[in-house]
Design a protein around this motif. Sequence first.
Motif, mmCIF file in Angstrom:
data_model
loop_
_atom_site.group_PDB
_atom_site.id
_atom_site.type_symbol
_atom_site.label_atom_id
_atom_site.label_comp_id
_atom_site.label_asym_id
_atom_site.label_seq_id
_atom_site.Cartn_x
_atom_site.Cartn_y
_atom_site.Cartn_z
ATOM 1 N N GLY A 356 -53.305 -57.253 17.989
ATOM 2 C CA GLY A 356 -52.172 -57.794 18.733
ATOM 3 C C GLY A 356 -50.851 -57.818 18.004
ATOM 4 N N ALA A 358 -48.835 -55.241 17.257
ATOM 5 C CA ALA A 358 -47.861 -54.389 17.942
ATOM 6 C C ALA A 358 -47.306 -55.070 19.181
ATOM 7 N N SER A 359 -48.179 -55.660 19.993
ATOM 8 C CA SER A 359 -47.712 -56.308 21.222
ATOM 9 C C SER A 359 -46.809 -57.491 20.899
ATOM 10 N N GLN A 360 -47.124 -58.239 19.838
ATOM 11 C CA GLN A 360 -46.280 -59.363 19.449
ATOM 12 C C GLN A 360 -44.915 -58.876 18.974
ATOM 13 N N PHE A 362 -43.372 -55.983 19.842
ATOM 14 C CA PHE A 362 -42.604 -55.437 20.968
ATOM 15 C C PHE A 362 -42.105 -56.565 21.885
ATOM 16 N N ALA A 363 -42.928 -57.609 22.037
ATOM 17 C CA ALA A 363 -42.512 -58.739 22.867
ATOM 18 C C ALA A 363 -41.331 -59.468 22.253
ATOM 19 N N GLU A 367 -37.673 -59.767 24.038
ATOM 20 C CA GLU A 367 -37.139 -61.090 24.377
ATOM 21 C C GLU A 367 -35.661 -61.215 24.036
ATOM 22 N N THR A 377 -46.572 -45.700 13.162
ATOM 23 C CA THR A 377 -47.486 -46.706 12.623
ATOM 24 C C THR A 377 -48.305 -46.140 11.473
ATOM 25 N N SER A 401 -40.884 -64.763 14.943
ATOM 26 C CA SER A 401 -42.082 -64.579 15.759
ATOM 27 C C SER A 401 -43.353 -64.621 14.932
#
Length: 414
Positions: A356, A358-360, A362-363, A367, A377, A401
């Motif tokens: 998770g 990468a998703s964190q 990008f989020a 934001e 990567t 984050s």
Amino acid sequence: MSLIVQKFGGTSVGSIERIGHVADKVARFTREGHRIVVVVSAMSGETNRLIALAHEIEDRHPMPREMDVLVSTGEQVTTALLAMALNKRGIKAKSYTGSQVRILTDNAHTKARIREIDDQRLHADLDNGYVLVVAGFQGVDEHGNITTLGRGGSDTTAVALAAALKADECQIYTDVDGVYTTDPRVVDGARRLDRITFEEMLEMASMGSKVLQIRAVEFAGKYNVPLRVLHSFQEGPGTLITLEDKLKMETPTIAGIAFNRDEAKLTILGVPDMPGVAYKILGPIGDANIEVDVIVQNVADDNTTDFTFTVSRADLPRAEEILDSIAQKLEARGVRADNRIAKVSVVGVGMRSHAGVASQMFAALAEVGINIQMITTSEIKISVIIEEKFLELAVRALHSSFHLGKEPVDESAA
């Protein structure tokens, strides 16, 4: 009795007063019984001054061989002055240029790589009680030509000498007191790391962290040279760079955020989508000794492709010139260049066992309204290319984050 290699950067030796401060520090270590080899950079601003002189004569492409002869003089000045300062303090000291040590390199002028080091003379002088002051950043090729190792090359000199001499520790003295989770000038809450792995430091150096040169970290990791980053003018433990299995604390998912403003992007549009086209584009770029970083290829429905890659900004004019020629040969639609980009990376060996990330990442960027242009990567890092004007906002958002301002919890102590 320990053998220690100490490296002092341009800021640390930027004036006669500071050279005296370095001499006092080296003298203290010597009187404590340590055997010392000192590697020094040119005085702060000197290399830039010499490069500017060269460009007054030849603005576009000064001759690489002569550039090496010119810029190597900066370190030679510092070695002589520090050796004088040590002898004045009653410490036997000798200065050495790279060629006197015989730091043998290849012949890639301005970007040379070390092949081997003749350590016999150094060992003899150490055995006779001398402190050795070696010019960083430089060597000599097999034909006797002076070569230089590229920006930050004094770090590489220090680590390579430490490996050759089997030193107990290589200490890099600079204007920061260690390796931080990110640049403290960008994020107020950036935290100094007590330890970091060679792998993490290698990724952070390659992704833009300016604390250490990437080749220095490669050398240290390959030969397992204990490497410590310390402040030149403040006492403290600094940051130890070590093997992953030597870390005492539970490894956090992310060690730090690295970034690099020295990025430029080139795109060749409408290239025929066929085998070998990537080589036809990047082969001539590599032949010009231009390093390529992030690569993205997008294939269209009409059997053409847009091929995008990044290079350092200093290499952009030459790379664009080469790419224009390639575009004509391949009958491409054109070439686009953009020097207003930056790269931001999250780095951490803990990514191997934590999903998770990468998703964190990008989020967090989404934001704050930041668009991602390119992604690359590795096992322990994720890098994105974004518009340069959003760089500091991106670093602060990611640092927050991933909660990098907080001390990690030592789960082994629970």
